[in-house]
Write a protein that holds these residues in place. Structure first.
Motif, PDB file in Angstrom:
ATOM      1  N   GLY A  37      99.162   8.467  31.760  1.00 58.33           N
ATOM      2  CA  GLY A  37      99.738   8.626  30.431  1.00 58.33           C
ATOM      3  C   GLY A  37     100.943   9.541  30.397  1.00 58.33           C
ATOM      4  O   GLY A  37     102.084   9.097  30.262  1.00 58.33           O
ATOM      5  N   LEU A  38     100.693  10.826  30.549  1.00 55.79           N
ATOM      6  CA  LEU A  38     101.767  11.810  30.411  1.00 55.79           C
ATOM      7  C   LEU A  38     102.874  11.609  31.443  1.00 55.79           C
ATOM      8  O   LEU A  38     104.054  11.783  31.135  1.00 55.79           O
ATOM      9  CB  LEU A  38     101.191  13.224  30.520  1.00 55.79           C
ATOM     10  CG  LEU A  38     100.289  13.688  29.366  1.00 55.79           C
ATOM     11  CD1 LEU A  38      99.755  15.088  29.652  1.00 55.79           C
ATOM     12  CD2 LEU A  38     101.066  13.684  28.051  1.00 55.79           C
ATOM     13  N   LEU A  39     102.490  11.284  32.677  1.00 54.86           N
ATOM     14  CA  LEU A  39     103.501  11.073  33.723  1.00 54.86           C
ATOM     15  C   LEU A  39     104.480   9.971  33.314  1.00 54.86           C
ATOM     16  O   LEU A  39     105.707  10.127  33.424  1.00 54.86           O
ATOM     17  CB  LEU A  39     102.813  10.708  35.036  1.00 54.86           C
ATOM     18  CG  LEU A  39     103.726  10.310  36.204  1.00 54.86           C
ATOM     19  CD1 LEU A  39     104.659  11.451  36.571  1.00 54.86           C
ATOM     20  CD2 LEU A  39     102.907   9.874  37.413  1.00 54.86           C
ATOM     21  N   THR A  40     103.949   8.878  32.822  1.00 59.70           N
ATOM     22  CA  THR A  40     104.807   7.757  32.402  1.00 59.70           C
ATOM     23  C   THR A  40     105.701   8.151  31.235  1.00 59.70           C
ATOM     24  O   THR A  40     106.901   7.835  31.206  1.00 59.70           O
ATOM     25  CB  THR A  40     103.931   6.562  32.005  1.00 59.70           C
ATOM     26  OG1 THR A  40     103.103   6.191  33.109  1.00 59.70           O
ATOM     27  CG2 THR A  40     104.786   5.373  31.588  1.00 59.70           C
ATOM     28  N   GLN A  41     105.128   8.872  30.279  1.00 56.22           N
ATOM     29  CA  GLN A  41     105.884   9.223  29.077  1.00 56.22           C
ATOM     30  C   GLN A  41     106.988  10.229  29.377  1.00 56.22           C
ATOM     31  O   GLN A  41     108.131  10.088  28.904  1.00 56.22           O
ATOM     32  CB  GLN A  41     104.918   9.776  28.023  1.00 56.22           C
ATOM     33  CG  GLN A  41     103.923   8.742  27.518  1.00 56.22           C
ATOM     34  CD  GLN A  41     102.564   9.335  27.225  1.00 56.22           C
ATOM     35  OE1 GLN A  41     102.418  10.549  27.087  1.00 56.22           O
ATOM     36  NE2 GLN A  41     101.541   8.494  27.131  1.00 56.22           N
ATOM     37  N   VAL A  42     106.673  11.256  30.160  1.00 57.39           N
ATOM     38  CA  VAL A  42     107.682  12.270  30.487  1.00 57.39           C
ATOM     39  C   VAL A  42     108.765  11.666  31.384  1.00 57.39           C
ATOM     40  O   VAL A  42     109.954  12.014  31.265  1.00 57.39           O
ATOM     41  CB  VAL A  42     107.021  13.489  31.145  1.00 57.39           C
ATOM     42  CG1 VAL A  42     108.063  14.498  31.593  1.00 57.39           C
ATOM     43  CG2 VAL A  42     106.054  14.163  30.172  1.00 57.39           C
TER      44      VAL A  42
END
Length: 561
Positions: free
Chosen positions: A422-427
């Protein structure tokens, strides 16, 4: 016989001082340990804040060694930059000197008051009150030890043997400095060595120059215990403690030839010769901090050259020893240590994600997939290890603890999945496309990132200590996170309605990051569930039954107490 009694009294007073120091450290750690660790980790984002953090932590813990080891562990987990860590330790050195100055301020008469008040607080119900009470008792014992040291050194004024020994030291200041360093190292406390020097000084048997030499030795010896304690640690941790030792050693050996001149200057100050040891101790550490501060970046680079990186670490478990399965208590302790390591990996993943979010630095995100792979492997190893332990027959209490460890490990693994998927993709999307959040939106997400990190650090403490007040606080945090997520979503929708360009471009990104941070916090809070469940404060569901919600005829209503 008289000399033996004097030595017994002297060593007994020093032992009481060290015991008091230990009580202060334990008490403060129990009452404010999580806050101190969080504050120290968060307070190193600037040079001045780093110095202040080291100063405050050392004054609170009464131990520069504890501060050094704490900040070394943060550097090891890449939570603190090596340069900032060196500045933290400069603040810690000044904190120790200020503590000695306060202790020597002639407040021994307050000792009974501190001990009595501390005992009253210690009988209180909360962990915070007990910790505060224990700290007050420790302060009282420290002040009492000063009175005993003064009494023990009084007969030394007429001791011919001691006068001869002091005379030898007075003619060999390097030997005197090394002798004092050995005392500080043996007692693991430069404060204890300074207080002993203060007592001997008050007996009038030390020359001013010798006092300065002994004070320098106490500073040198006080920097050695953190080095010894970090020898088995990582290269990053050793660089911090060895760097501090190098700074102190250079300062001491540089100042030693000037001890006589320094003593003459200190004697001219209005503080008086009685407190020369603590005054010199404070002056030396302030000047050392002022001189070494500008070279902190150079020192960090030098330590990287002197202490090479560790060999490629094994990604497997470190503490899961099959031989320990025959002793359930030991095996559970080892599994707990392993899961704490998983928590540290998750903290590193969150830190890299947060830093990349702030700086648009994609390089820091490259480590997240291998870290998540390690988390997956370790939590699987923990589950297999504890399943083997369960086959050997456990007591009900050990069985519950085993399940709690597995549950926490699984929740940490879920957090790793959320970060990677989640966060890796978004950032990454934010940085790659050059997207910019609105000022309000960026601040809201940054605050939630920091709160998530703080909550994880507190959860690690709860997992080990099973502290009930902290567990209740953690449950309240869940409500706070839910409120923050709801309000941030509502404000984001309002910005969309206002047609703000930044909000239109980052709408889905903002809401996805909010959602994932909320999910991560839900997994973090789960560490408090077993503790509150054991206390009967956690119910299976917060939903009232349909029967309770439906109106009932007056004659059939059930009275509920």
């Amino acid at each position: 016989m008289a000399s033996i009694i004097i030595m017994i009294n002297l060593f007994g007073a020093v032992a009481l001082l060290l015991f008091g120091l230990a009580q202060v450290k334990d008490g403060v750690s129990r009452a404010f340990g999580a806050q101190l660790r969080t504050g120290l980790a968060n307070g190193t984002r600037g040079s001045l804040r780093s110095f202040a953090s080291g100063f405050v932590a050392t004054v609170a813990l009464q131990s520069s060694t504890a501060t050094a080891l704490m900040v070394a562990s943060f550097v090891e987990r890449e939570l603190v930059l090596p340069r900032m860590a060196q500045i933290v330790l400069l603040g810690a050195n000044v904190g120790t000197a200020v503590t000695a100055w306060i202790v020597a301020a002639g407040t021994e008469w307050l000792s009974p008051l501190f001990i009595a008040t501390g005992l009253l607080l210690y009988r209180g119900g909360s962990t915070g009150r007990k910790g505060g009470g224990l700290a007050l008792v420790g302060i009282g014992l420290m002040l009492l030890s000063l009175h005993l040291l003064s009494s023990a050194t009084e007969p030394m004024r007429t001791s011919a043997a001691l006068a001869a020994f002091i005379g030898l030291l007075d003619n060999a200041w390097p030997v005197a400095m090394i002798f004092s360093a050995v005392i500080a190292f043996a007692s693991s406390s430069s404060l204890a060595a300074i207080v002993l020097i203060l007592s001997l000084s008050s007996a009038g048997i030390l020359s001013p120059g010798l006092i300065i030499a002994l004070v320098l030795g106490a500073n040198l010896g006080g920097a050695i215990p953190p080095v010894v304690a970090s020898l088995r640690g990582s290269a990053a941790a050793k660089r911090v403690t060895i760097g501090n030792l190098i700074v102190r050693a250079l300062g001491c050996f540089t100042a030693l030839p000037l001890a006589g001149l320094g003593a003459d200057l200190m004697m001219e100050l209005p503080f008086g010769p009685a407190n020369l040891p603590v005054d010199a101790h404070l002056a030396f550490n302030i000047m050392l901090a002022a001189v070494a501060w500008p070279f902190s970046r150079l020192l960090a680079r030098l330590m990287r050259l002197l202490v090479p990186d560790d060999a490629q670490e094994d990604t497997g478990p470190k503490y899961l020893d099959i031989q320990e399965l025959s002793t359930p208590t030991v095996a559970l302790a080892s599994a707990t240590r392993e899961v704490l390591g998983i928590g540290d990996l998750i903290e590193r993943m969150l830190m890299r994600t947060s830093d990349s979010f702030e700086q648009d630095n994609l390089v820091k995100l490259m480590d997240i997939p291998p870290l998540e792979a390690r988390v997956d492997r370790l939590q699987q190893e923990v589950k297999v290890y504890l399943s083997k332990l369960g086959r050997m027959g456990l007591s009900p209490e050990d069985s519950r603890r085993s399940l709690d460890i597995i549950d926490y490990a699984i929740n940490l693994e879920h957090i790793g999945d959320i970060i990677e998927k989640g966060l890796l993709t978004q950032v990454t999307k934010k940085a790659a496309l050059g997207l910019k959040f609105s000022e309000d939106g960026h601040r809201e997400l940054s605050t939630l990132f920091q709160l998530t990190l703080d909550n994880l650090r507190i959860a690690q403490t709860i997992f080990v200590t099973r502290d009930f007040p902290l567990a209740r606080q953690m449950m309240e945090v869940k409500v706070e996170v839910r409120r923050m997520e709801k309000e941030s979503s509502e404000r984001h929708i309002e910005r969309l309605r206002d047609g703000r360009l930044e909000s239109l471009q980052t709408s889905s990104l903002h809401l996805d990051i909010l959602r994932d941070l909320k999910r991560i916090n839900a997994h973090i809070v789960s560490v408090a569930h077993p503790i509150l469940d054991d206390s009967g404060l956690l119910i299976e569901s917060r939903l009232r039954s349909v029967a309770e919600l439906q109106p009932q005829p007056a004659g059939r209503r059930v009275h509920q107490s």
